[in-house]
Motif scaffolding. Structure first.
Motif, mmCIF file in Angstrom:
data_model
loop_
_atom_site.group_PDB
_atom_site.id
_atom_site.type_symbol
_atom_site.label_atom_id
_atom_site.label_comp_id
_atom_site.label_asym_id
_atom_site.label_seq_id
_atom_site.Cartn_x
_atom_site.Cartn_y
_atom_site.Cartn_z
ATOM 1 N N TRP A 47 34.386 56.197 37.380
ATOM 2 C CA TRP A 47 35.193 55.681 36.271
ATOM 3 C C TRP A 47 34.796 56.298 34.932
ATOM 4 C CZ3 TRP A 47 32.716 51.544 39.246
ATOM 5 C CH2 TRP A 47 33.414 51.277 40.424
ATOM 6 N N ALA A 48 34.339 57.545 35.015
ATOM 7 C CA ALA A 48 33.905 58.274 33.823
ATOM 8 C C ALA A 48 34.161 59.751 34.047
ATOM 9 C CB ALA A 48 32.423 58.017 33.556
ATOM 10 N N ASP A 49 33.789 60.573 33.068
ATOM 11 C CA ASP A 49 33.883 62.025 33.209
ATOM 12 C C ASP A 49 32.780 62.661 32.378
ATOM 13 O OD1 ASP A 49 34.753 61.974 30.525
ATOM 14 O OD2 ASP A 49 36.865 62.131 31.084
ATOM 15 N N THR A 50 32.806 63.989 32.237
ATOM 16 C CA THR A 50 31.712 64.672 31.548
ATOM 17 C C THR A 50 31.582 64.243 30.085
ATOM 18 O OG1 THR A 50 33.191 66.544 31.078
ATOM 19 C CG2 THR A 50 31.792 66.708 33.039
ATOM 20 N N SER A 51 32.662 63.730 29.498
ATOM 21 C CA SER A 51 32.600 63.329 28.085
ATOM 22 C C SER A 51 31.670 62.149 27.862
ATOM 23 C CB SER A 51 34.001 63.000 27.558
ATOM 24 O OG SER A 51 34.519 61.829 28.165
ATOM 25 N N SER A 52 31.321 61.414 28.925
ATOM 26 C CA SER A 52 30.396 60.289 28.750
ATOM 27 C C SER A 52 29.017 60.760 28.317
ATOM 28 C CB SER A 52 30.291 59.472 30.048
ATOM 29 O OG SER A 52 29.815 60.258 31.121
ATOM 30 N N TRP A 53 28.743 62.058 28.513
ATOM 31 C CA TRP A 53 27.458 62.636 28.101
ATOM 32 C C TRP A 53 27.514 63.296 26.731
ATOM 33 C CZ3 TRP A 53 23.492 61.125 30.812
ATOM 34 C CH2 TRP A 53 23.579 60.939 32.194
ATOM 35 N N SER A 54 28.580 63.114 25.984
ATOM 36 C CA SER A 54 28.749 63.852 24.720
ATOM 37 C C SER A 54 27.585 63.649 23.757
ATOM 38 C CB SER A 54 30.059 63.438 24.043
ATOM 39 O OG SER A 54 31.170 63.846 24.809
ATOM 40 N N GLY A 55 27.105 62.409 23.644
ATOM 41 C CA GLY A 55 25.999 62.141 22.723
ATOM 42 C C GLY A 55 24.727 62.841 23.137
ATOM 43 N N GLU A 56 24.438 62.838 24.424
ATOM 44 C CA GLU A 56 23.231 63.509 24.925
ATOM 45 C C GLU A 56 23.346 65.028 24.785
ATOM 46 O OE1 GLU A 56 23.301 59.481 26.691
ATOM 47 O OE2 GLU A 56 24.807 61.050 26.432
ATOM 48 N N VAL A 57 24.523 65.566 25.085
ATOM 49 C CA VAL A 57 24.716 67.013 24.944
ATOM 50 C C VAL A 57 24.486 67.438 23.491
ATOM 51 C CG1 VAL A 57 26.427 68.865 25.021
ATOM 52 C CG2 VAL A 57 26.263 67.255 26.918
ATOM 53 N N ARG A 58 25.055 66.681 22.573
ATOM 54 C CA ARG A 58 24.899 67.011 21.161
ATOM 55 C C ARG A 58 23.434 66.967 20.740
ATOM 56 N NH1 ARG A 58 28.879 64.472 19.669
ATOM 57 N NH2 ARG A 58 27.952 62.405 19.532
ATOM 58 N N ARG A 171 41.183 46.224 33.679
ATOM 59 C CA ARG A 171 40.849 46.259 32.245
ATOM 60 C C ARG A 171 39.796 45.219 31.865
ATOM 61 N NH1 ARG A 171 42.872 43.784 27.547
ATOM 62 N NH2 ARG A 171 42.644 45.095 25.669
ATOM 63 N N GLU A 172 39.963 43.987 32.287
ATOM 64 C CA GLU A 172 39.014 42.951 31.883
ATOM 65 C C GLU A 172 37.635 43.182 32.483
ATOM 66 O OE1 GLU A 172 39.144 40.628 29.519
ATOM 67 O OE2 GLU A 172 40.974 41.737 29.058
ATOM 68 N N VAL A 173 37.581 43.718 33.685
ATOM 69 C CA VAL A 173 36.286 44.040 34.301
ATOM 70 C C VAL A 173 35.606 45.158 33.516
ATOM 71 C CG1 VAL A 173 35.146 44.890 36.393
ATOM 72 C CG2 VAL A 173 37.101 43.322 36.577
ATOM 73 N N PHE A 174 36.380 46.163 33.147
ATOM 74 C CA PHE A 174 35.825 47.286 32.381
ATOM 75 C C PHE A 174 35.276 46.787 31.040
ATOM 76 C CE2 PHE A 174 35.521 51.143 30.002
ATOM 77 C CZ PHE A 174 35.463 52.189 30.911
ATOM 78 N N LEU A 175 36.069 45.995 30.332
ATOM 79 C CA LEU A 175 35.646 45.544 29.003
ATOM 80 C C LEU A 175 34.502 44.542 29.069
ATOM 81 C CD1 LEU A 175 39.111 45.052 27.238
ATOM 82 C CD2 LEU A 175 37.637 47.059 27.232
ATOM 83 N N ARG A 176 34.562 43.619 30.027
ATOM 84 C CA ARG A 176 33.593 42.525 30.080
ATOM 85 C C ARG A 176 32.280 42.924 30.742
ATOM 86 N NH1 ARG A 176 36.591 39.490 32.692
ATOM 87 N NH2 ARG A 176 35.700 39.765 34.791
ATOM 88 N N ALA A 187 35.996 50.879 24.057
ATOM 89 C CA ALA A 187 36.031 50.468 25.462
ATOM 90 C C ALA A 187 37.459 50.517 26.008
ATOM 91 C CB ALA A 187 35.455 49.066 25.606
ATOM 92 N N ASP A 188 38.426 50.114 25.204
ATOM 93 C CA ASP A 188 39.824 50.169 25.629
ATOM 94 C C ASP A 188 40.260 51.606 25.903
ATOM 95 O OD1 ASP A 188 41.417 47.938 26.142
ATOM 96 O OD2 ASP A 188 41.457 47.366 24.030
ATOM 97 N N ARG A 189 39.833 52.524 25.043
ATOM 98 C CA ARG A 189 40.191 53.930 25.224
ATOM 99 C C ARG A 189 39.558 54.490 26.493
ATOM 100 N NH1 ARG A 189 37.093 57.873 23.712
ATOM 101 N NH2 ARG A 189 36.042 56.629 22.116
ATOM 102 N N LEU A 190 38.297 54.131 26.728
ATOM 103 C CA LEU A 190 37.618 54.607 27.938
ATOM 104 C C LEU A 190 38.246 54.017 29.195
ATOM 105 C CD1 LEU A 190 33.914 54.424 26.728
ATOM 106 C CD2 LEU A 190 35.288 56.488 27.075
ATOM 107 N N TRP A 191 38.652 52.744 29.131
ATOM 108 C CA TRP A 191 39.325 52.137 30.282
ATOM 109 C C TRP A 191 40.631 52.875 30.588
ATOM 110 C CZ3 TRP A 191 44.205 49.837 29.868
ATOM 111 C CH2 TRP A 191 44.712 49.347 31.077
ATOM 112 N N ALA A 192 41.398 53.159 29.541
ATOM 113 C CA ALA A 192 42.695 53.798 29.734
ATOM 114 C C ALA A 192 42.562 55.212 30.290
ATOM 115 C CB ALA A 192 43.465 53.827 28.413
ATOM 116 N N SER A 193 41.441 55.870 30.021
ATOM 117 C CA SER A 193 41.266 57.265 30.432
ATOM 118 C C SER A 193 40.291 57.423 31.589
ATOM 119 C CB SER A 193 40.791 58.110 29.242
ATOM 120 O OG SER A 193 39.557 57.637 28.737
ATOM 121 N N GLN A 194 39.918 56.338 32.239
ATOM 122 C CA GLN A 194 38.931 56.397 33.327
ATOM 123 C C GLN A 194 39.426 57.269 34.475
ATOM 124 O OE1 GLN A 194 38.741 52.810 36.088
ATOM 125 N NE2 GLN A 194 39.999 51.935 34.432
ATOM 126 N N ARG A 195 38.475 57.929 35.148
ATOM 127 C CA ARG A 195 38.782 58.687 36.357
ATOM 128 C C ARG A 195 38.563 57.799 37.566
ATOM 129 N NH1 ARG A 195 35.607 63.661 37.461
ATOM 130 N NH2 ARG A 195 36.977 63.629 39.278
#
Length: 273
Positions: A47-58, A171-176, A187-195
């Motif tokens: 339920w994520a992609d490579t962008s979840s590591w953006s902070g660590e990569v930076r 959605r509620e599981v993702f947010l909660r 969180a809403d944006r990540l839920w909408a774009s989840q893999r």
């Protein structure tokens, strides 16, 4: 960061791990001069992609480290591990292999038998033994332990065998439960774009346990509701991992507090000589 021996636990406070504005998280002092330069390879979870590591990569790039985030197919553990293993073969020199969530199961298999992988870092992750499945490791009290009909939206996909299906977190599981410490809009944006992740990814038995031979580090957010801290502590204990506990956070602390995660990755980098 204070260094520790295997099986010790470091406790971080949120205040201690957030740098001053504009400051890089990494100290950039490892490995020592003359040592082979290690590449950090980051593997995301379900339920994520490579962008979840953006902070660590930076943060790692600012500190001068070589880093790559590889796409995890999220199809089945054996095939996903082979995808990462094939990517590792394109690199030269030592590797610090990092996995988040289901990505921990992937690195546990992908690193087996690869002499270039010098350290494993588990971030809110599963670290299965041979024969265990990722789905078995969420632990008692995990938000994923409920009725699947209330947790997931299911979708068929081409080539799926039997009753295999793609799973999307509701959605509620993702947010909660998945991202409760992130701003609601994020969180809403990540839920909408989840893999989506295939059901097979969670039911494939692990064929290897690379942590038996490769030194490992474990980052545990005590507010994780997906792979509960007690389960992560048990996996870290049997692996002899160096453990860092972050009070609070969530399963997505790698997004909400990337500097805390980066410091653990850099501690692993410091071990590569």
């Amino acid at each position: 960061m204070t260094r520790c021996r295997a099986s010790c636990v470091l406790l971080l406070s949120a205040a201690a791990v957030v740098p001053a504005p504009g400051a890089a998280a990494g100290h950039g002092s490892c490995p020592s001069p003359g040592a082979a330069r290690a590449t950090v390879v980051l593997v995301h979870g379900a339920w994520a992609d490579t962008s979840s590591w953006s902070g660590e990569v930076r943060a790692l790039q600012r500190a001068g480290h070589a880093v790559r985030a590889v796409a995890n197919p999220l199809r089945d553990l054996t095939g996903d591990a082979q995808t990462v293993r094939d990517f590792l073969r394109t690199l030269s020199g030592p590797v610090v292999l990092v996995g988040h969530s289901y990505g921990g199961s992937v690195i546990t298999n992908a690193a087996a038998g690869d002499p270039n992988v010098k350290a494993l870092v588990y971030v809110s992750a599963a670290a299965p033994d041979v024969g265990e499945t990722t789905g078995q490791l969420s632990g008692s009290g995990s938000a994923l332990g409920g009725d699947p009909a209330t947790l997931y939206d299911r979708s068929s996909y081409p080539g799926a065998s039997g009753d295999a299906a793609d799973l999307y977190l509701k959605r509620e599981v993702f947010l909660r439960s998945f991202a409760p410490d992130l701003p609601r809009e994020t969180a809403d944006r990540l839920w909408a774009s989840q893999r989506a992740a295939s059901t097979v990814a969670f039911t494939t038995p692990s064929k290897a346990a690379a942590w038996r031979k490769i030194p490992s580090w474990y980052f545990i957010a005590t507010g994780d509701r997906i792979i509960v801290p007690a389960s992560q502590r048990a996996m870290a204990r049997r692996a002899g991992s160096k453990v860092t506990e972050f009070p609070g956070g969530s399963h997505l602390t790698l997004i909400s507090h990337p500097d805390a995660v980066t410091r653990v990755i850099e501690d692993a980098l410091c071990s590569v000589r």
